[in-house]
Write an enzyme that holds these catalytic residues in place. Structure first.
Site, PDB file in Angstrom:
ATOM      1  N   GLY A   1      40.079  26.325  56.993  1.00 60.68           N
ATOM      2  CA  GLY A   1      39.437  25.657  55.856  1.00 60.68           C
ATOM      3  C   GLY A   1      39.975  26.141  54.523  1.00 60.68           C
ATOM      4  O   GLY A   1      39.944  25.407  53.524  1.00 60.68           O
TER       5      GLY A   1
ATOM      6  N   ALA B   1      36.684  28.546  57.306  1.00 64.39           N
ATOM      7  CA  ALA B   1      35.246  28.414  57.491  1.00 64.39           C
ATOM      8  C   ALA B   1      34.689  29.719  58.032  1.00 64.39           C
ATOM      9  O   ALA B   1      35.409  30.486  58.667  1.00 64.39           O
ATOM     10  CB  ALA B   1      34.960  27.288  58.477  1.00 64.39           C
TER      11      ALA B   1
ATOM     12  N   GLU C   1      42.927  24.078  53.943  1.00 65.39           N
ATOM     13  CA  GLU C   1      42.448  22.710  53.690  1.00 65.39           C
ATOM     14  C   GLU C   1      41.927  22.590  52.246  1.00 65.39           C
ATOM     15  O   GLU C   1      42.152  21.588  51.573  1.00 65.39           O
ATOM     16  CB  GLU C   1      41.376  22.335  54.715  1.00 65.39           C
ATOM     17  CG  GLU C   1      41.952  22.154  56.128  1.00 65.39           C
ATOM     18  CD  GLU C   1      40.879  21.982  57.179  1.00 65.39           C
ATOM     19  OE1 GLU C   1      40.888  20.930  57.851  1.00 65.39           O
ATOM     20  OE2 GLU C   1      40.023  22.892  57.311  1.00 65.39           O
TER      21      GLU C   1
ATOM     22  N   GLU D   1      42.917  26.737  63.684  1.00 62.20           N
ATOM     23  CA  GLU D   1      41.660  26.336  64.336  1.00 62.20           C
ATOM     24  C   GLU D   1      41.813  26.213  65.856  1.00 62.20           C
ATOM     25  O   GLU D   1      40.893  26.520  66.611  1.00 62.20           O
ATOM     26  CB  GLU D   1      41.199  24.987  63.771  1.00 62.20           C
ATOM     27  CG  GLU D   1      40.574  25.051  62.379  1.00 62.20           C
ATOM     28  CD  GLU D   1      41.590  25.018  61.263  1.00 62.20           C
ATOM     29  OE1 GLU D   1      41.185  24.824  60.102  1.00 62.20           O
ATOM     30  OE2 GLU D   1      42.794  25.206  61.522  1.00 62.20           O
TER      31      GLU D   1
HETATM   32  C1  LIG Z   1      36.799  23.581  58.878  1.00 60.56           C
HETATM   33  C2  LIG Z   1      37.980  24.280  59.334  1.00 60.56           C
HETATM   34  O1  LIG Z   1      38.913  23.337  59.698  1.00 60.56           O
HETATM   35  C3  LIG Z   1      37.782  25.154  60.508  1.00 60.56           C
HETATM   36  C4  LIG Z   1      36.691  24.839  61.355  1.00 60.56           C
HETATM   37  C5  LIG Z   1      38.009  26.607  60.161  1.00 60.56           C
HETATM   38  O2  LIG Z   1      38.325  26.959  59.091  1.00 60.56           O
HETATM   39  S1  LIG Z   1      37.835  27.702  61.449  1.00 60.56           S
HETATM   40  C6  LIG Z   1      38.392  29.253  60.801  1.00 60.56           C
HETATM   41  C7  LIG Z   1      39.873  29.273  60.732  1.00 60.56           C
HETATM   42  N1  LIG Z   1      40.305  30.566  60.249  1.00 60.56           N
HETATM   43  C8  LIG Z   1      40.882  31.463  61.040  1.00 60.56           C
HETATM   44  O3  LIG Z   1      41.084  31.236  62.199  1.00 60.56           O
HETATM   45  C9  LIG Z   1      41.269  32.795  60.437  1.00 60.56           C
HETATM   46  C10 LIG Z   1      40.581  33.888  61.148  1.00 60.56           C
HETATM   47  N2  LIG Z   1      40.837  35.189  60.554  1.00 60.56           N
HETATM   48  C11 LIG Z   1      42.030  35.818  60.717  1.00 60.56           C
HETATM   49  O4  LIG Z   1      42.955  35.340  61.309  1.00 60.56           O
HETATM   50  C12 LIG Z   1      42.128  37.202  60.144  1.00 60.56           C
HETATM   51  O5  LIG Z   1      40.850  37.717  60.043  1.00 60.56           O
HETATM   52  C13 LIG Z   1      42.816  37.255  58.757  1.00 60.56           C
HETATM   53  C14 LIG Z   1      42.206  36.331  57.810  1.00 60.56           C
HETATM   54  C15 LIG Z   1      44.287  36.961  58.953  1.00 60.56           C
HETATM   55  C16 LIG Z   1      42.665  38.731  58.225  1.00 60.56           C
HETATM   56  O6  LIG Z   1      43.136  39.613  59.191  1.00 60.56           O
HETATM   57  P1  LIG Z   1      42.869  41.201  59.025  1.00 60.56           P
HETATM   58  O7  LIG Z   1      43.536  41.855  60.176  1.00 60.56           O
HETATM   59  O8  LIG Z   1      43.208  41.590  57.671  1.00 60.56           O
HETATM   60  O9  LIG Z   1      41.286  41.390  59.143  1.00 60.56           O
HETATM   61  P2  LIG Z   1      40.358  41.128  60.387  1.00 60.56           P
HETATM   62  O10 LIG Z   1      39.983  42.403  61.015  1.00 60.56           O
HETATM   63  O11 LIG Z   1      40.943  40.079  61.238  1.00 60.56           O
HETATM   64  O12 LIG Z   1      39.070  40.499  59.666  1.00 60.56           O
HETATM   65  C17 LIG Z   1      38.271  41.297  58.831  1.00 60.56           C
HETATM   66  C18 LIG Z   1      36.834  40.936  59.063  1.00 60.56           C
HETATM   67  O13 LIG Z   1      36.631  39.564  58.656  1.00 60.56           O
HETATM   68  C19 LIG Z   1      36.083  38.807  59.706  1.00 60.56           C
HETATM   69  N3  LIG Z   1      36.615  37.442  59.608  1.00 60.56           N
HETATM   70  C20 LIG Z   1      37.893  37.094  59.463  1.00 60.56           C
HETATM   71  N4  LIG Z   1      38.027  35.743  59.382  1.00 60.56           N
HETATM   72  C21 LIG Z   1      36.783  35.242  59.476  1.00 60.56           C
HETATM   73  C22 LIG Z   1      36.243  33.918  59.453  1.00 60.56           C
HETATM   74  N5  LIG Z   1      37.013  32.829  59.300  1.00 60.56           N
HETATM   75  N6  LIG Z   1      34.913  33.769  59.574  1.00 60.56           N
HETATM   76  C23 LIG Z   1      34.110  34.860  59.708  1.00 60.56           C
HETATM   77  N7  LIG Z   1      34.556  36.149  59.752  1.00 60.56           N
HETATM   78  C24 LIG Z   1      35.873  36.323  59.615  1.00 60.56           C
HETATM   79  C25 LIG Z   1      36.532  39.543  60.972  1.00 60.56           C
HETATM   80  O14 LIG Z   1      35.700  39.276  62.046  1.00 60.56           O
HETATM   81  C26 LIG Z   1      36.438  40.999  60.537  1.00 60.56           C
HETATM   82  O15 LIG Z   1      35.089  41.355  60.599  1.00 60.56           O
HETATM   83  P3  LIG Z   1      34.686  42.808  61.000  1.00 60.56           P
HETATM   84  O16 LIG Z   1      35.292  43.103  62.325  1.00 60.56           O
HETATM   85  O17 LIG Z   1      35.218  43.709  59.927  1.00 60.56           O
HETATM   86  O18 LIG Z   1      33.178  42.777  61.058  1.00 60.56           O
END
Ligand SMILES: C[C@H](O)[C@H](C)C(=O)SCCNC(=O)CCNC(=O)[C@H](O)C(C)(C)COP(=O)([O-])OP(=O)([O-])OC[C@H]1O[C@@H](n2cnc3c(N)ncnc32)[C@H](O)[C@@H]1OP(=O)([O-])[O-]
Length: 715
Positions: free
Chosen positions: A100, A61, A103, A123
């Site tokens: 997500g 998400a 999912e 999450e």
């Molecule tokens: C319904 C559902 O159940 C629920 C509720 C959800 O789904 S909640 C969401 C769950 N998802 C997560 O927890 C994964 C979170 N992301 C990561 O773990 C990592 O990003 C990555 C995927 C392993 C990539 O790592 P990276 O090292 O290559 O790049 P980066 O530097 O980290 O990220 C590159 C750029 O992308 C942005 N970014 C990464 N993931 C994002 C996300 N999910 N949403 C918004 N921005 C995101 C980050 O801030 C950065 O921005 P900027 O600094 O360039 O402006």
């Protein structure tokens, strides 16, 4: 958004497009709904592949949307419609399928992953739970115990482990989309009922109650006050005990308790703060995206004490050839033995060969003539370090970066010993250096942006979270910590006990209270520094030094050889030297009573709230001074340092985020209250930046960087 095309005659290809991680923003969700409908209505399409552009499936998400009111199609019915589709839906997973994103893939009928892909439901690390069916579908697919592990830890699994767990159906080393299209062609027209995970019964667990009791107890212990891990256990329990639809209702209920919680906001702030600190800038205006790092192919570590050994091992584990130098032969041999074991243990944990050949050992500083960067980790003594920097400057080739691992001495004084002070920076690692994620990169007034960029890049290569900070005594972390430990000693003088203070700090969420931490690291470390600063004078128990309040309690314990765990006695008693289990010590309670009587102090009852305010607010206040001095560029820098270097509970965001949650007005009012009560403690005076932020209405922490920048530009 999402793009649709038909390929190989009968395969509908849906590509998620939202760089850099194809997060499921409102536009992407709408795109998926539209393209899935298109594919299902296209008579020529017999099966569908969903993939992400630029080699990333989906990062979940869009966390940036959480602060706004949700718009666009909701995730759950979107994924449900994919699962109910009458044509095979195949997820082509490259890069990441997280939250997500996984999912969405679990809603598909088949999952094909590239061997380098990472999958997971992280999450919980954002203070949430998998709320698009993940907590109900994953247990049905891989069983309750494995699902509990992934969902309560949020850990990412490799494609190989995902195949072994049964999350994916195939792993490929080649083009994933091509493999997925080939697979989609092979399953076209095949019955799908057996591929709809939500219809699966949850695999039976022999003693379900015992399993959940055991997991809940472990999770409560490791969570240290975090609420999301507990809700994750409850959601998986619903999957194991309720029909799918009721389980989804429970998932929704539990998510509602988390989504707007302070802890979720703190953890999401921390997620973005970790990324913000990588975008460093110096007061000179030099920045991360305008400074080019120098290439570093060969490095050196001089001084193989505990820190030097950990740093060299971390460098070798990052794939760099390391020359290590230790003057004392005996220490060199011992270090070689210990470091080889550390490399072997690390390699075993990661399932790779130990990089023993990466490290060479020497007692001759001349062997550093051809390295690109040196990290000095000799004993924490300025004169000794100065000598080493003088030697390094003479021995190393022009352009070699000279870095010091000092934990608080003046980096610029060391730069003065060299031909090129612009090539000198601090690289302050935290013990154990091959484990702790944090690295403070310290720039002096003459450090070049290129030197900072090089050290930051090396930190990233070592898997560290690096924060660039200015040069001052104690830098950021230790400068703030001094006030925290000092206040804790003052509380003992006023009536508290180490047990009481530590309990309050640990219930707040720190892994270890201030006095247990002091016993672990050794009281003699701080005592030596205080003696060097002429603050600690043997036999001297006056409580005013240099015109301000001072607690000699730590000095008095050290004079009696009570250095903590290493001597079996400190603030606590240990069964024997080296033991780690702290026992309350009647001797110390008696010593405190005598000390108070000697100084005419009357013990009073001190509650948990006061302990937290007295220990944390002065630290926060010093954080504002650090921002005001431009030593740290923003609150995120301080918070990342405290979460990854000092055990500040991540679900409380960090000292500065915590202050914004408590309310800056309250912090200001309490500091004024304590300064009035303790005028002999000057640093309790609220910092003018704090006053300024309150005066302009206490803007949210995310806005402080701008306020500070404007303040500095007015100066
Ligand atoms: C319904 C559902 O159940 C629920 C509720 C959800 O789904 S909640 C969401 C769950 N998802 C997560 O927890 C994964 C979170 N992301 C990561 O773990 C990592 O990003 C990555 C995927 C392993 C990539 O790592 P990276 O090292 O290559 O790049 P980066 O530097 O980290 O990220 C590159 C750029 O992308 C942005 N970014 C990464 N993931 C994002 C996300 N999910 N949403 C918004 N921005 C995101 C980050 O801030 C950065 O921005 P900027 O600094 O360039 O402006």
């Amino acid at each position: 958004m999402a793009q649709y095309s038909r390929i190989s005659g009968s395969v509908g290809l849906i590509t998620l497009k939202n760089p850099p991680v194809n997060a499921l923003s409102a536009a992407v969700r709408q795109g998926i709904v539209d393209t899935v409908e298109k594919a299902l209505c296209d008579p020529q399409v017999k099966s569908v592949v969903i993939c992400g552009q630029d080699g990333v499936f989906c990062g979940g998400a869009d966390v940036k949307e959480f602060e706004k009111s949700m718009s666009g199609p909701p995730l759950i019915p979107m994924i449900h419609s994919i699962e109910c589709a009458t044509k095979p839906m195949v997820a082509a997973i490259e890069g990441s399928a997280l939250g997500g994103g996984l999912e969405l893939a679990l809603g598909c009928h088949y999952r094909i992953a590239h061997s380098k892909a990472r999958l997971g439901l992280p999450e919980v690390t954002l203070g949430l739970l998998p709320a698009a069916g993940g907590s109900q579908r994953l247990p049905r697919l891989i069983g309750v115990p494995a699902a509990l592990d992934l969902i309560t830890t949020g850990r990412h699994v490799t494609a190989a482990e995902a195949l072994q767990l049964g999350i994916v159906d195939q792993v490929t080393d080649h083009k994933t989309v091509d493999a997925a299209v080939k697979f989609a062609l092979s399953v076209a027209g095949k019955p799908l009922d057996a591929r709809r995970i939500s219809t699966y019964p949850c695999p039976v667990v022999t003693d379900l109650d015992a399993l959940f009791e055991d997991v809940m107890q472990k999770v409560r212990q490791s969570a240290r006050g975090a609420i999301a891990p507990i809700a994750c256990v409850q959601a998986v329990r619903a999957a194991a005990t309720l029909p799918y639809t009721r389980g989804m209702e429970r998932e929704k209920e539990l998510m509602a308790t988390l989504f707007t919680s302070g802890q979720a906001r703190a953890l999401q702030y921390n997620f973005f703060a970790q990324r913000a600190v990588g975008k460093w800038r110096m007061p000179s205006g030099a920045r991360w995206d305008t400074s080019t790092p120098r290439p570093v192919h060969k490095v050196a570590v001089i001084g193989l004490g505990t820190m030097g050994r950990g740093i060299a091992v971390a460098l070798a584990q990052a794939g760099l050839p390391v020359v290590t130098v230790e003057a004392q032969e005996k220490q060199l041999m011992e270090a070689k033995r210990v470091m080889s074991d550390m490399l072997k243990r690390g390699a075993k944990r990661r399932g790779v060969a130990p990089p023993l050949d990466k490290i060479s050992y020497s007692s001759n500083i001349q062997d550093l003539a051809d390295v690109d960067l040196v990290i000095e980790a000799v004993f924490e003594d300025m004169d000794l370090k100065k000598k080493v920097f003088l030697q390094l400057s003479a021995v190393c080739k022009p352009g070699t970066l000279l870095c010091t691992n000092t934990s608080g001495l003046d980096v610029d004084q060391l730069a003065s010993q060299t031909r090129n002070p612009e090539l000198v920076v601090g690289m302050h690692f935290f013990a154990p250096a091959h484990v702790m994620k944090l690295l403070e990169v310290v720039y002096g007034p003459r450090s070049s942006p290129q030197a900072v960029a090089t050290a930051m890049q090396l930190g990233k290569k070592m898997g560290k979270i690096s924060v660039a900070v200015g040069n001052c005594r104690g830098f950021v972390g230790n400068r703030m910590l001094k006030l925290y430990t000092e206040q804790a000693s003052f509380l003992l003088e006023e009536g508290a006990t180490p047990d009481l203070v530590d309990r309050a700090i640990e219930e707040f969420g720190f892994p270890m209270g201030v006095f247990r931490m002091s016993d672990l690291s050794g009281l003699d470390i701080g005592w030596r520094v205080r003696k060097e600063m002429k603050l600690a004078v043997p036999g001297q128990s006056a409580r005013i030094r240099e015109g301000r309040r001072y607690s000699p309690l730590g000095d008095l314990l050290c004079e009696q050889g009570r250095f903590g765990q290493k001597t079996g006695r400190g603030w606590y008693r240990y069964n024997k030297p080296g033991d780690r289990v702290a026992h309350s010590d009647p001797w110390l309670h008696h010593f405190l009573e005598e000390y108070r009587a000697q100084h005419g102090l009357v013990a009073r009852r001190i509650d948990q709230q006061e302990i937290l305010e007295r220990c944390l607010y002065p630290m926060i206040n010093e954080g504002f001074r650090i921002l005001q001095d431009g030593i740290a560029a923003g609150p995120e820098d301080i918070d990342v340092i405290y979460v990854f270097g000092y055990g500040w509970p991540r679900h409380c965001g960090g000292p500065m985020f915590y202050a914004s949650m408590v309310g800056l007005e309250k912090v200001l009012e309490r500091l004024e209250h304590y300064y009035q009560a303790h005028p002999d403690v000057p640093y309790l005076q609220p910092c003018s930046l704090l006053r300024r932020l309150v005066a302009i209405g206490s803007p949210p922490v995310q806005k402080w960087r701008e306020v500070i920048k404007n303040l500095h530009s007015q100066l």
